[in-house]
Design a protein around this motif. Structure first.
Motif, mmCIF file in Angstrom:
data_model
loop_
_atom_site.group_PDB
_atom_site.id
_atom_site.type_symbol
_atom_site.label_atom_id
_atom_site.label_comp_id
_atom_site.label_asym_id
_atom_site.label_seq_id
_atom_site.Cartn_x
_atom_site.Cartn_y
_atom_site.Cartn_z
ATOM 1 N N PRO A 132 0.808 -1.223 0.000
ATOM 2 C CA PRO A 132 0.000 0.000 0.000
ATOM 3 C C PRO A 132 0.845 1.278 0.000
ATOM 4 O O PRO A 132 0.382 2.310 -0.491
ATOM 5 N N GLN A 133 2.074 1.225 0.487
ATOM 6 C CA GLN A 133 2.897 2.428 0.556
ATOM 7 C C GLN A 133 3.291 2.952 -0.820
ATOM 8 O O GLN A 133 3.531 4.150 -0.986
ATOM 9 N N VAL A 134 3.351 2.087 -1.811
ATOM 10 C CA VAL A 134 3.747 2.518 -3.156
ATOM 11 C C VAL A 134 2.617 2.392 -4.167
ATOM 12 O O VAL A 134 2.751 2.843 -5.303
ATOM 13 N N ALA A 135 1.516 1.788 -3.767
ATOM 14 C CA ALA A 135 0.407 1.560 -4.696
ATOM 15 C C ALA A 135 -0.261 2.870 -5.083
ATOM 16 O O ALA A 135 -0.365 3.792 -4.265
ATOM 17 N N ASP A 136 -0.698 2.955 -6.327
ATOM 18 C CA ASP A 136 -1.371 4.166 -6.802
ATOM 19 C C ASP A 136 -2.788 3.837 -7.288
ATOM 20 O O ASP A 136 -3.278 4.412 -8.257
ATOM 21 N N ASN A 137 -3.435 2.922 -6.601
ATOM 22 C CA ASN A 137 -4.795 2.515 -6.981
ATOM 23 C C ASN A 137 -5.781 3.671 -6.894
ATOM 24 O O ASN A 137 -5.651 4.558 -6.046
ATOM 25 N N ILE A 138 -6.772 3.634 -7.772
ATOM 26 C CA ILE A 138 -7.946 4.504 -7.653
ATOM 27 C C ILE A 138 -9.116 3.603 -7.288
ATOM 28 O O ILE A 138 -9.515 2.745 -8.078
ATOM 29 N N TRP A 139 -9.625 3.771 -6.083
ATOM 30 C CA TRP A 139 -10.752 2.961 -5.619
ATOM 31 C C TRP A 139 -12.030 3.766 -5.731
ATOM 32 O O TRP A 139 -12.078 4.945 -5.390
ATOM 33 N N LEU A 165 -8.530 8.505 7.270
ATOM 34 C CA LEU A 165 -7.221 8.901 7.789
ATOM 35 C C LEU A 165 -6.226 7.754 7.686
ATOM 36 O O LEU A 165 -5.090 7.928 7.217
ATOM 37 N N GLY A 166 -6.659 6.565 8.100
ATOM 38 C CA GLY A 166 -5.768 5.412 8.008
ATOM 39 C C GLY A 166 -5.431 5.059 6.575
ATOM 40 O O GLY A 166 -4.312 4.631 6.274
ATOM 41 N N LEU A 167 -6.379 5.251 5.677
ATOM 42 C CA LEU A 167 -6.141 4.970 4.266
ATOM 43 C C LEU A 167 -5.104 5.917 3.700
ATOM 44 O O LEU A 167 -4.197 5.495 2.971
ATOM 45 N N ARG A 168 -5.190 7.198 4.039
ATOM 46 C CA ARG A 168 -4.232 8.172 3.538
ATOM 47 C C ARG A 168 -2.829 7.912 4.096
ATOM 48 O O ARG A 168 -1.827 8.153 3.435
ATOM 49 N N THR A 169 -2.773 7.411 5.321
ATOM 50 C CA THR A 169 -1.479 7.123 5.945
ATOM 51 C C THR A 169 -0.855 5.861 5.365
ATOM 52 O O THR A 169 0.330 5.831 5.030
ATOM 53 N N ALA A 170 -1.653 4.822 5.248
ATOM 54 C CA ALA A 170 -1.128 3.528 4.805
ATOM 55 C C ALA A 170 -0.894 3.480 3.300
ATOM 56 O O ALA A 170 0.027 2.805 2.842
ATOM 57 N N ALA A 171 -1.748 4.170 2.535
ATOM 58 C CA ALA A 171 -1.640 4.142 1.070
ATOM 59 C C ALA A 171 -1.658 5.573 0.542
ATOM 60 O O ALA A 171 -2.637 6.015 -0.068
ATOM 61 N N HIS A 228 -0.414 7.200 -1.895
ATOM 62 C CA HIS A 228 -0.479 7.508 -3.330
ATOM 63 C C HIS A 228 -1.798 7.054 -3.954
ATOM 64 O O HIS A 228 -1.999 7.253 -5.158
ATOM 65 N N SER A 229 -2.650 6.455 -3.166
ATOM 66 C CA SER A 229 -3.932 5.992 -3.688
ATOM 67 C C SER A 229 -4.930 7.137 -3.723
ATOM 68 O O SER A 229 -4.742 8.175 -3.079
ATOM 69 N N ARG A 230 -6.003 6.937 -4.461
ATOM 70 C CA ARG A 230 -7.088 7.915 -4.510
ATOM 71 C C ARG A 230 -8.415 7.193 -4.315
ATOM 72 O O ARG A 230 -8.555 6.024 -4.681
ATOM 73 N N LEU A 231 -9.372 7.924 -3.759
ATOM 74 C CA LEU A 231 -10.668 7.333 -3.447
ATOM 75 C C LEU A 231 -11.775 8.206 -4.012
ATOM 76 O O LEU A 231 -11.802 9.415 -3.780
ATOM 77 N N ALA A 232 -12.683 7.591 -4.743
ATOM 78 C CA ALA A 232 -13.853 8.297 -5.266
ATOM 79 C C ALA A 232 -15.092 7.703 -4.625
ATOM 80 O O ALA A 232 -15.305 6.487 -4.683
ATOM 81 N N VAL A 233 -15.895 8.555 -4.005
ATOM 82 C CA VAL A 233 -17.154 8.123 -3.406
ATOM 83 C C VAL A 233 -18.275 8.483 -4.380
ATOM 84 O O VAL A 233 -18.406 9.643 -4.781
ATOM 85 N N ILE A 234 -19.073 7.494 -4.738
ATOM 86 C CA ILE A 234 -20.100 7.658 -5.754
ATOM 87 C C ILE A 234 -21.466 7.409 -5.127
ATOM 88 O O ILE A 234 -21.667 6.387 -4.461
ATOM 89 N N GLU A 235 -22.388 8.335 -5.326
ATOM 90 C CA GLU A 235 -23.757 8.124 -4.884
ATOM 91 C C GLU A 235 -24.509 7.413 -6.001
ATOM 92 O O GLU A 235 -24.449 7.828 -7.155
ATOM 93 N N THR A 236 -25.212 6.360 -5.645
ATOM 94 C CA THR A 236 -25.878 5.562 -6.663
ATOM 95 C C THR A 236 -27.217 5.067 -6.147
ATOM 96 O O THR A 236 -27.494 5.127 -4.948
ATOM 97 N N ALA A 237 -28.039 4.568 -7.034
ATOM 98 C CA ALA A 237 -29.311 3.970 -6.643
ATOM 99 C C ALA A 237 -29.070 2.504 -6.280
ATOM 100 O O ALA A 237 -28.274 1.822 -6.936
ATOM 101 N N PRO A 238 -29.743 1.993 -5.244
ATOM 102 C CA PRO A 238 -29.553 0.579 -4.876
ATOM 103 C C PRO A 238 -29.762 -0.373 -6.040
ATOM 104 O O PRO A 238 -29.072 -1.395 -6.149
ATOM 105 N N SER A 239 -30.670 -0.054 -6.940
ATOM 106 C CA SER A 239 -30.965 -0.934 -8.066
ATOM 107 C C SER A 239 -29.822 -1.018 -9.065
ATOM 108 O O SER A 239 -29.787 -1.923 -9.909
ATOM 109 N N ARG A 240 -28.860 -0.088 -8.980
ATOM 110 C CA ARG A 240 -27.757 -0.065 -9.951
ATOM 111 C C ARG A 240 -26.477 -0.682 -9.414
ATOM 112 O O ARG A 240 -25.515 -0.883 -10.156
ATOM 113 N N ILE A 241 -26.426 -0.977 -8.113
ATOM 114 C CA ILE A 241 -25.183 -1.418 -7.490
ATOM 115 C C ILE A 241 -24.640 -2.689 -8.144
ATOM 116 O O ILE A 241 -23.447 -2.773 -8.477
ATOM 117 N N ALA A 242 -25.485 -3.690 -8.326
ATOM 118 C CA ALA A 242 -25.016 -4.965 -8.877
ATOM 119 C C ALA A 242 -24.436 -4.778 -10.279
ATOM 120 O O ALA A 242 -23.379 -5.332 -10.602
#
Length: 221
Positions: free
Chosen positions: A16-23, A41-47, A49-63
């Protein structure tokens, strides 16, 4: 072919220290406050270089979004979660009665009659509803409450409560350590719910995905 390649290829270790994942995770405002924020906070510390996108969606679209790889994780109540996704229960939640700090009607647990006479605000994710799980329980006892405001988001409810005489039945984790609010036990028992983390089978054995899931579990436990 993608699944076959993963099955026959040795898993690469995840650092995680070098990973550049976009979740990308799907969450409503409740999940943002109770799951994403405690993990951040823990995610920013442990990883870092990673990035996180939070997406609002309808329950019917999750699957479908998980199947297409548009999201890595989703946070949803166990009840109503898509049955074809992997899931892990993160925690159980219960409801409490909430109003502004110093609310005259919440200096102690109100009686059932007093509870019904208070003016309530409720969250209606589908929009515009004035009848929810609390009202179902009251209706079974031949009672009803005064719901005067219906809104689509939990966070707006808390702003309304802090500046008015309205009260609300809210999940307890949402109002922890909020000095602007008064929290008491309700005079009626309302069924709670379980929050689940959901993901597609294709990412189940992915080392990066496994690491992210375990980080989130540890952050909210």
């Amino acid at each position: 072919l993608e699944a076959l390649d993963r099955a026959v290829s040795p898993a690469k270790p995840f650092d995680p220290q070098v990973a550049d994942n976009i979740w990308r995770v799907a969450a409503f405002d409740y999940g943002e406050s109770t799951i994403v924020q405690p993990s951040l906070l823990g995610l920013r510390t442990a990883a870092p270089h990673s990035r996180l996108a939070v997406i609002e969606t309808a329950p019917s679209r999750i699957a479908k979004q998980a199947e297409l790889g548009e999201i890595d994780l989703a946070f949803h109540t166990r009840e109503g979660s898509p049955p074809n996704l992997r899931q892990r229960i993160l925690f159980s939640e219960r409801y409490v009665l909430v109003g502004r700090a110093g609310h005259p009607g919440l200096q102690k647990t109100p009686s059932l009659a007093q509870f019904c006479m208070l003016e309530h605000v409720m969250v209606s994710p589908d929009g515009g509803g004035f009848f929810g799980v609390t009202d179902n329980v009251l209706a079974d006892a031949g009672l009803s409450r005064r719901v005067v405001l219906s809104v689509p988001h939990f966070l707006f409810v808390m702003s309304v409560l802090a500046s008015s005489e309205l009260v609300a039945m809210l999940p307890s984790r949402l109002v922890r350590n909020n000095s602007a609010l008064q929290v008491v036990e309700p005079p009626v028992e309302i069924p709670g719910f379980e929050m689940a983390m959901l993901w597609h089978e294709r990412s189940h054995r992915d080392p990066a995905h496994q690491w992210l899931r375990e980080h989130i579990v540890a952050s909210v436990s």
